[in-house]
Enzyme design. Structure first.
Site, mmCIF file in Angstrom:
data_model
loop_
_atom_site.group_PDB
_atom_site.id
_atom_site.type_symbol
_atom_site.label_atom_id
_atom_site.label_comp_id
_atom_site.label_asym_id
_atom_site.label_seq_id
_atom_site.Cartn_x
_atom_site.Cartn_y
_atom_site.Cartn_z
ATOM 1 N N HIS A 243 0.778 -1.085 0.023
ATOM 2 C CA HIS A 243 -0.166 0.036 0.015
ATOM 3 C C HIS A 243 0.568 1.521 -0.164
ATOM 4 O O HIS A 243 0.466 2.077 -1.108
ATOM 5 C CB HIS A 243 -1.193 0.127 0.940
ATOM 6 C CG HIS A 243 -2.121 -1.439 1.737
ATOM 7 N ND1 HIS A 243 -2.933 -1.712 1.104
ATOM 8 C CD2 HIS A 243 -1.496 -1.993 2.100
ATOM 9 C CE1 HIS A 243 -3.147 -2.610 1.234
ATOM 10 N NE2 HIS A 243 -3.091 -3.109 1.916
HETATM 11 O O1 RIB Z 1 -5.621 0.278 3.864
HETATM 12 C C1 RIB Z 1 -4.119 -0.077 4.268
HETATM 13 C C2 RIB Z 1 -3.361 1.278 5.049
HETATM 14 O O2 RIB Z 1 -3.582 1.202 6.465
HETATM 15 C C3 RIB Z 1 -1.539 0.966 4.883
HETATM 16 O O3 RIB Z 1 -1.143 2.648 5.693
HETATM 17 C C4 RIB Z 1 -1.073 0.736 6.409
HETATM 18 O O4 RIB Z 1 0.121 0.330 6.750
HETATM 19 C C5 RIB Z 1 -2.218 0.314 7.471
HETATM 20 O O5 RIB Z 1 -1.575 1.586 7.529
#
Ligand code: RIB
Ligand code: CA
Length: 313
Positions: A243
């Site tokens: 992500h």
């Molecule tokens: O949904 C994914 C996000 O939530 C990413 O930033 C992960 O690190 C959590 O913070």
């Protein structure tokens, strides 16, 4: 061209760690002014510690790391140990940090830096709940038009939710903060699950990290080996979705991403859809566009960039 000045706001988190490593490995493109920790994946005392662990892993112990807000604006903190493990950085065994945590509160640092740097020259890179950014905007509304761009990981449209049926974790944890940020008027670029779920660490890509043979390469392979369990079980995906590194990669190679300028509003009133990013992808409302919402990624190009840069540390 001089490197782009950025502040990374983060809740490490294995994927945050990889985003920080990618940014610190790219000094020609990115000047990391500071890293501000926020409560999210794990509580603040761990996210600020993990941010320093990652800076030392990168061989950058002089990086300025600040602790910020330990809870959302008006809600109880929701964490994600079920995804990231008890420490937030489960997977590799990494030494406790020896580099200092800065005394200044992260929110004060964000405000002070935006006021001190030339207008429009600092990019904020939130990788977790938007609490620090929202408090800074509430405390100092003048900073909104001093921000060059906010490039954040959060939200979803086609992918809908990963923590509830309709909400992505970063937005869900502090939807009121997200509402403040999306209304602030600064240019916003969003890396939603629609993109990050296409940046999967397949076995082959994980092997390429490990084949670097460096402490960084092996640690990233071990982080993603741990981190992939949740998404493999839930989505049957081919590996861990990276992500947050999509934010760092966008700043280095924006051509790897495509999206569209649309209106994004945040649900804060309904328990059923709390934290949903109501993204007008099809332009069916007359609500003014307030964000560039990414929809696709050149995943092979992303991993080629990431692996090459990790190899530099
Ligand atoms: O949904 C994914 C996000 O939530 C990413 O930033 C992960 O690190 C959590 O913070
Ligand atoms: Ca994160």
């Amino acid at each position: 061209m001089s490197p782009r000045k950025i502040i990374i706001d983060t809740d490490p988190g294995q994927d945050d760690a990889v985003a920080i490593l990618l940014a610190l490995a790219s000094p020609d493109e990115l000047d990391v002014l500071g890293i501000t920790a926020v409560a999210g994946n794990v509580p603040l005392h761990l996210t600020q510690k993990n941010a320093r662990i990652v800076c030392e892993l990168a061989g950058k112990p002089d990086t300025l790391v600040f602790a910020g807000c330990d809870a959302p604006l008006s809600r109880k903190l929701v964490t994600a140990e079920h995804v990231h493990g008890k420490t937030g950085l489960d997977g590799p065994t990494l030494p406790d940090p020896t580099m200092p945590l800065q005394d200044q509160h992260a929110v004060d640092y964000i405000i002070e830096t935006l006021r001190a740097e030339e207008q429009g020259t600092v990019t904020l890179c939130p990788l977790g709940p938007l609490t620090n950014i929202a408090v800074a905007l509430q405390r100092a509304p003048d900073i909104a038009d001093r921000i060059q761009e906010i490039v954040l990981m959060g939200g979803a449209y086609f992918e809908v939710g990963n923590i509830t049926p309709t909400a992505e974790f970063n937005i869900y944890v502090d939807p009121e903060a997200a509402k403040v940020v999306f209304a602030c008027g600064a240019p916003i670029t969003v890396m939603p699950l629609d993109v990050t779920h296409k940046a999967l660490v397949t076995a082959e890509r994980n092997a390429a990290f490990r084949a670097l043979g460096t402490p960084v390469g092996v640690a990233v392979a071990e982080m993603t080996d741990f981190f992939e369990r949740f998404d493999k079980e839930k989505y049957g995906s081919a590996g861990a979705p990276l992500h947050d590194p999509c934010v760092s990669a966008y700043l280095i190679r924006p051509d790897l991403f495509t999206g569209r300028q649309i209106n994004v509003e945040i649900e804060t009133g309904s328990d059923l859809t709390l934290g949903m990013t109501v993204a007008d992808w099809w332009g069916v409302t007359d609500r003014a566009p307030n964000a560039t919402f990414m929809g696709d990624i050149d995943a092979n190009g992303f991993f080629a960039l990431l692996t090459e840069r990790l190899g530099r540390l």
